[in-house]
Design an enzyme around this catalytic site. Structure first.
Site, PDB file in Angstrom:
ATOM      1  N   ARG A 196       0.931  -1.246   0.054  1.00  0.00           N
ATOM      2  CA  ARG A 196       0.050   0.076  -0.204  1.00  0.00           C
ATOM      3  C   ARG A 196       0.991   1.315   0.049  1.00  0.00           C
ATOM      4  O   ARG A 196       0.289   2.422  -0.280  1.00  0.00           O
ATOM      5  CB  ARG A 196      -0.958   0.125   1.153  1.00  0.00           C
ATOM      6  CG  ARG A 196      -2.108  -1.025   1.082  1.00  0.00           C
ATOM      7  CD  ARG A 196      -2.729  -1.151   2.460  1.00  0.00           C
ATOM      8  NE  ARG A 196      -3.276  -0.091   2.773  1.00  0.00           N
ATOM      9  CZ  ARG A 196      -3.955   0.148   4.067  1.00  0.00           C
ATOM     10  NH1 ARG A 196      -3.838  -0.671   4.968  1.00  0.00           N
ATOM     11  NH2 ARG A 196      -4.247   1.194   4.498  1.00  0.00           N
ATOM     12  N   GLU A 220     -11.420 -11.937  16.947  1.00  0.00           N
ATOM     13  CA  GLU A 220     -11.543 -10.773  15.814  1.00  0.00           C
ATOM     14  C   GLU A 220     -12.710 -10.173  15.737  1.00  0.00           C
ATOM     15  O   GLU A 220     -13.828 -10.867  16.003  1.00  0.00           O
ATOM     16  CB  GLU A 220     -11.228 -11.485  14.473  1.00  0.00           C
ATOM     17  CG  GLU A 220      -9.822 -12.077  14.399  1.00  0.00           C
ATOM     18  CD  GLU A 220      -8.510 -10.821  14.684  1.00  0.00           C
ATOM     19  OE1 GLU A 220      -8.923 -10.038  14.000  1.00  0.00           O
ATOM     20  OE2 GLU A 220      -7.700 -11.349  15.400  1.00  0.00           O
ATOM     21  N   ASN A 280      -6.184  -5.235  20.688  1.00  0.00           N
ATOM     22  CA  ASN A 280      -4.866  -5.846  20.715  1.00  0.00           C
ATOM     23  C   ASN A 280      -3.974  -4.735  19.739  1.00  0.00           C
ATOM     24  O   ASN A 280      -4.360  -4.567  18.908  1.00  0.00           O
ATOM     25  CB  ASN A 280      -4.783  -7.307  19.844  1.00  0.00           C
ATOM     26  CG  ASN A 280      -3.447  -7.867  19.739  1.00  0.00           C
ATOM     27  OD1 ASN A 280      -2.794  -7.559  20.628  1.00  0.00           O
ATOM     28  ND2 ASN A 280      -3.061  -8.718  18.849  1.00  0.00           N
ATOM     29  N   ASN A 299       0.881   1.703   7.115  1.00  0.00           N
ATOM     30  CA  ASN A 299       0.636   0.887   5.864  1.00  0.00           C
ATOM     31  C   ASN A 299       0.511   1.562   4.632  1.00  0.00           C
ATOM     32  O   ASN A 299       0.310   0.948   3.580  1.00  0.00           O
ATOM     33  CB  ASN A 299      -0.501  -0.014   6.218  1.00  0.00           C
ATOM     34  CG  ASN A 299      -0.134  -0.978   7.270  1.00  0.00           C
ATOM     35  OD1 ASN A 299       0.569  -1.867   7.250  1.00  0.00           O
ATOM     36  ND2 ASN A 299      -0.840  -0.979   8.338  1.00  0.00           N
ATOM     37  N   LYS A 347      33.402  25.409   1.842  1.00  0.00           N
ATOM     38  CA  LYS A 347      33.581  23.797   1.466  1.00  0.00           C
ATOM     39  C   LYS A 347      34.945  23.375   2.040  1.00  0.00           C
ATOM     40  O   LYS A 347      35.964  23.633   1.803  1.00  0.00           O
ATOM     41  CB  LYS A 347      33.545  23.378   0.106  1.00  0.00           C
ATOM     42  CG  LYS A 347      33.639  22.052  -0.221  1.00  0.00           C
ATOM     43  CD  LYS A 347      35.046  21.710  -0.634  1.00  0.00           C
ATOM     44  CE  LYS A 347      35.284  20.328  -1.107  1.00  0.00           C
ATOM     45  NZ  LYS A 347      36.761  20.066  -1.617  1.00  0.00           N
ATOM     46  N   ASN A 356      40.179  25.990  -6.327  1.00  0.00           N
ATOM     47  CA  ASN A 356      40.717  24.639  -5.490  1.00  0.00           C
ATOM     48  C   ASN A 356      40.718  23.589  -6.580  1.00  0.00           C
ATOM     49  O   ASN A 356      41.351  22.736  -6.198  1.00  0.00           O
ATOM     50  CB  ASN A 356      39.954  24.507  -4.161  1.00  0.00           C
ATOM     51  CG  ASN A 356      38.456  24.095  -4.717  1.00  0.00           C
ATOM     52  OD1 ASN A 356      37.940  24.879  -5.539  1.00  0.00           O
ATOM     53  ND2 ASN A 356      37.918  23.166  -4.099  1.00  0.00           N
TER      54      ASN A 356
END
Length: 456
Positions: free
Chosen positions: A15, A155, A170, A227, A350, A385
């Protein structure tokens, strides 16, 4: 007596619609799996095993510095099957194993510690984390017995009318006695519509053997898994709020928490003020009394006391006390900026060291250089440089004045107390106390415009 943890990270996450394994999607700048691993470390788990499957090599690469072990799940056949794949990790251990999901990064170390303590004090063979929901539709219900222990998980679709009134659900986070878990895994069946092995079946298996199963309710927010991209955004929002609140409680002012993005591992000291649009990531440390005006990005950097930053990017560098940076400055990795330095607009640094009290006010590039203290760079200075093949170093001594539009062609050294005339291209050492002029002599050709008939 072992205390270890399994983290389930074998799923692809269809998903998410991504080529990246689900657990590697980031929340507040860190992969979800690394959030969970780091929480387990804070909760005093030294033995961490991650169960990998889809995108295993990518997950290993992202977690390689976490000092963990791996179990491999070749097919994704349910949570019970995932734990079965870690039998070799568990087989010689005696103690407890916690099981968490790699896509649920909001669990806190305080909750995990309480969970383990609850399990041990209750002398349970298995313990579940649960949540109390006002509207628990779609979730498995926790059925408790007369002793307030867990009898089973039902369930939603299988609930009776009485069971549907139960609000405890749960959270799919567990703690087991290792020996009990290993015995029970052999009894889990896949005789269901999905042909998968469910870890929840362990509850009835353990109860059937006469052992106790406990359940500890926690805030539902901590149990949220990811998800989809929508859920990823929701979890990001919750964690960002947590992080920002923690810093504000510690004495940091955040002007707009909805538009301030701070990583989980960032440290910020008191009396710092952060304006909207700032992104602070990695292992960055912001010390006392700093002001971060809008729209800067700071990654893995140390910002010392009383630094002011405006609309700039600072990567893997250090900024000294009382320095100002920006607007629109770019400090690239391995730069070390001293105290009371001025790094102005459209300046790029840098891999360079800038000494104390030096001013680099605008439109300048300094790369692979070592700059002394009390120097001044005129507008448009460039440290050249790179010769097309290799980078070279430039050294500039203390109290040097670099005129506007100067090119310093590396490798080159400018010694202390020197001046460089504007418009010069310096290719040789400038001795101490010297003025360097490296430009053509000006020639004025009188009446040249009229002679060429160019007058407008």
């Amino acid at each position: 007596m072992n205390k270890c943890v399994l983290i389930l990270a074998g799923g692809k996450g269809k998903r998410m619609k991504s080529d990246l394994p689900k657990v590697l999607h980031k929340v507040c700048g860190k992969e979800m799996i690394n959030h969970v691993i780091d929480v387990m470390r804070k909760a005093d788990f030294q033995d961490v095993n991650v169960i990998i499957g889809k995108g295993a090599d990518q997950v290993k690469a992202a977690t390689k510095d976490r000092n963990i072990t791996y179990s491999f799940q070749g097919e994704q056949l349910g949570t019970g099957h995932a734990v079965m794949c870690a039998k070799d990790f568990l087989k010689d251990k005696d103690g407890i194993v916690a099981i968490f999901a790699g896509d649920a990064p909001l669990i806190s170390d305080e909750t995990v510690k309480k969970f383990i303590k609850f399990h041990e004090q209750g002398k349970y063979k298995a313990t579940l984390l649960t949540s109390i929901l006002e509207h628990p539709d779609g979730y498995g219900r926790i059925i408790r017995n007369s002793e307030d222990c867990v009898e089973k998980i039902v369930e939603h679709k299988d609930c009776s009318s009485e069971e549907l009134t139960i609000k405890e659900v749960n959270a799919a986070m567990y703690c087991f006695d290792i020996k009990t878990l290993l015995r029970g895994l052999d009894k889990i069946k896949n005789d269901n519509a999905q042909k998968e092995y469910y870890l929840t079946d362990m509850i009835e298996i353990i109860r059937a053997s006469g052992e106790k199963v406990g359940a500890m309710p926690i805030n539902f927010e901590e149990t949220l898994g990811v998800n989809s991209r929508v859920q990823l955004s929701e979890v990001e929002s919750i964690m960002r709020k947590r992080i920002n609140n923690r810093h504000m409680e510690n004495g940091v002012t955040i002007i707009d928490t909805n538009c301030t993005y701070i990583g989980e591992d960032v440290q910020i000291e008191r009396d710092t003020i952060i304006y909207p649009g700032n992104v602070i990531e990695g292992l960055s440390v912001i010390k006392k009394g700093c002001i971060l005006y809008p729209n800067s990005r700071i990654v893995d950097s140390i910002i010392d006391d009383n630094v002011t930053i405006q609309s700039s990017v600072i990567l893997e560098s250090k900024i000294g006390k009382n320095t100002t940076v920006g607007p629109f400055a770019y400090i690239r990795p391995e730069s070390n900026i001293g105290t009371e330095v001025r790094i102005g607009d459209f300046v790029e640094i840098k891999k360079s060291k800038i000494g104390d009290h030096t001013k680099v006010s605008h439109l300048t590039y300094i790369g692979d250089a070592e700059v002394g203290s009390d120097c001044n760079f005129g507008c448009g200075t460039v440290v050249v440089n790179y010769d097309g093949k290799e980078k070279h170093k430039t050294i500039i001594g203390n109290n040097s004045f670099i005129g506007c539009n100067t090119n310093l062609v590396s490798p080159v050294e400018v010694e202390d107390n020197t001046y460089i005339a504007a418009g010069s291209t310096i290719t040789e050492k400038v001795p101490k106390g010297s003025l360097a002029i490296a430009r053509a002599k000006q020639v004025n050709k009188k009446d040249w415009v009229s002679k060429k008939n160019l007058k407008k």
